[in-house]
Design a protein around this motif. Sequence first.
Motif, PDB file in Angstrom:
ATOM      1  N   THR A 126      42.035  36.001  44.543  1.00 11.87           N
ATOM      2  CA  THR A 126      43.374  35.429  44.684  1.00 11.87           C
ATOM      3  C   THR A 126      43.701  35.320  46.163  1.00 11.87           C
ATOM      4  O   THR A 126      43.417  36.235  46.948  1.00 11.87           O
ATOM      5  CB  THR A 126      44.415  36.291  43.950  1.00 11.87           C
ATOM      6  OG1 THR A 126      44.181  36.171  42.552  1.00 11.87           O
ATOM      7  CG2 THR A 126      45.838  35.848  44.257  1.00 11.87           C
ATOM      8  N   THR A 149      44.140  31.128  42.777  1.00 14.52           N
ATOM      9  CA  THR A 149      43.056  32.012  42.337  1.00 14.52           C
ATOM     10  C   THR A 149      41.862  31.143  41.989  1.00 14.52           C
ATOM     11  O   THR A 149      41.998  30.144  41.279  1.00 14.52           O
ATOM     12  CB  THR A 149      43.483  32.845  41.113  1.00 14.52           C
ATOM     13  OG1 THR A 149      44.613  33.648  41.490  1.00 14.52           O
ATOM     14  CG2 THR A 149      42.363  33.764  40.649  1.00 14.52           C
ATOM     15  N   TRP A 184      50.223  30.585  46.247  1.00 13.06           N
ATOM     16  CA  TRP A 184      49.242  31.429  45.568  1.00 13.06           C
ATOM     17  C   TRP A 184      48.178  30.552  44.932  1.00 13.06           C
ATOM     18  O   TRP A 184      48.487  29.505  44.366  1.00 13.06           O
ATOM     19  CB  TRP A 184      49.906  32.256  44.474  1.00 13.06           C
ATOM     20  CG  TRP A 184      50.861  33.284  44.961  1.00 13.06           C
ATOM     21  CD1 TRP A 184      52.211  33.150  45.100  1.00 13.06           C
ATOM     22  CD2 TRP A 184      50.555  34.615  45.374  1.00 13.06           C
ATOM     23  NE1 TRP A 184      52.765  34.309  45.573  1.00 13.06           N
ATOM     24  CE2 TRP A 184      51.767  35.225  45.739  1.00 13.06           C
ATOM     25  CE3 TRP A 184      49.373  35.349  45.456  1.00 13.06           C
ATOM     26  CZ2 TRP A 184      51.839  36.544  46.193  1.00 13.06           C
ATOM     27  CZ3 TRP A 184      49.443  36.654  45.899  1.00 13.06           C
ATOM     28  CH2 TRP A 184      50.655  37.243  46.269  1.00 13.06           C
ATOM     29  N   HIS A 241      49.514  37.651  40.119  1.00  9.91           N
ATOM     30  CA  HIS A 241      48.790  36.390  40.317  1.00  9.91           C
ATOM     31  C   HIS A 241      47.306  36.563  40.044  1.00  9.91           C
ATOM     32  O   HIS A 241      46.654  35.657  39.503  1.00  9.91           O
ATOM     33  CB  HIS A 241      49.032  35.866  41.732  1.00  9.91           C
ATOM     34  CG  HIS A 241      50.468  35.549  41.980  1.00  9.91           C
ATOM     35  ND1 HIS A 241      51.048  34.377  41.557  1.00  9.91           N
ATOM     36  CD2 HIS A 241      51.450  36.267  42.575  1.00  9.91           C
ATOM     37  CE1 HIS A 241      52.325  34.377  41.888  1.00  9.91           C
ATOM     38  NE2 HIS A 241      52.591  35.512  42.513  1.00  9.91           N
ATOM     39  N   LEU A 242      46.774  37.712  40.400  1.00 10.69           N
ATOM     40  CA  LEU A 242      45.358  37.994  40.206  1.00 10.69           C
ATOM     41  C   LEU A 242      44.985  38.030  38.731  1.00 10.69           C
ATOM     42  O   LEU A 242      44.027  37.374  38.298  1.00 10.69           O
ATOM     43  CB  LEU A 242      45.016  39.321  40.890  1.00 10.69           C
ATOM     44  CG  LEU A 242      43.578  39.781  40.891  1.00 10.69           C
ATOM     45  CD1 LEU A 242      42.660  38.751  41.524  1.00 10.69           C
ATOM     46  CD2 LEU A 242      43.477  41.118  41.639  1.00 10.69           C
ATOM     47  N   GLY A 302      45.419  34.614  37.125  1.00  8.52           N
ATOM     48  CA  GLY A 302      44.332  33.742  37.555  1.00  8.52           C
ATOM     49  C   GLY A 302      43.021  34.073  36.867  1.00  8.52           C
ATOM     50  O   GLY A 302      42.246  33.180  36.509  1.00  8.52           O
ATOM     51  N   VAL A 337      37.085  36.614  40.158  1.00 11.54           N
ATOM     52  CA  VAL A 337      37.963  35.681  40.860  1.00 11.54           C
ATOM     53  C   VAL A 337      38.580  36.348  42.081  1.00 11.54           C
ATOM     54  O   VAL A 337      38.734  37.566  42.132  1.00 11.54           O
ATOM     55  CB  VAL A 337      39.090  35.151  39.943  1.00 11.54           C
ATOM     56  CG1 VAL A 337      38.519  34.339  38.786  1.00 11.54           C
ATOM     57  CG2 VAL A 337      39.967  36.274  39.424  1.00 11.54           C
TER      58      VAL A 337
END
Length: 192
Positions: free
Chosen positions: A68, A6, A4, A123-124, A127, A66
């Motif tokens: 990801t 980002t 992963w 994760h998004l 990030g 951003v």
Amino acid sequence: MTDWATHPVTAERVDDFADVINPHRRESHCWCLSHRLRVKEIGELGDGSRESAARALAAGETSFGVVTYRDSVPVGWCHIAPREDITRLAASALIRPIDDLAVWSIICVVVRGGHRRQGVTEHLIEGAVAYAASQGAPAVETYPVDPPGRMDLTMAFVGTRSMFERRGFTVVGETDAVASKLPRLVMRRVLP
């Protein structure tokens, strides 16, 4: 093992952003600008097209969000920027600042079709928060909606309370904006 990452949307990554939010590059489709810019401002950023405006924002000093990646494939988008840079949010009579803190705001979260319900938002959001912190943001705010029943997630959405609570955000107020007959919340995560 899944890899992963980002990254802020830059001129070099704007096509990855588009692959998430508008894979067919339709001009009438969302380019995540409705809260960011007024129609006049879109025209001032290029040839008047939403895509040109998004590309101009991506080429700016501070990204407007951003992307990801999972195993190098762009799978999520989060519109995050200083609240003061989000023109329509900054001028909103319904979602007013709760204090003088120069927060960054999350106003949109998108998970690419075919990648939903696979942990992308975790994760998004992390990030996005890390990017804001790297730019000196003292806190990140968001304004989620919790409608009764199922939320239509076919396009972008602002997120739900529980989605942000799992990421360390707490409720710090309510807005005068209404979604599904309920007031929208103001949630904040203070950064170290």
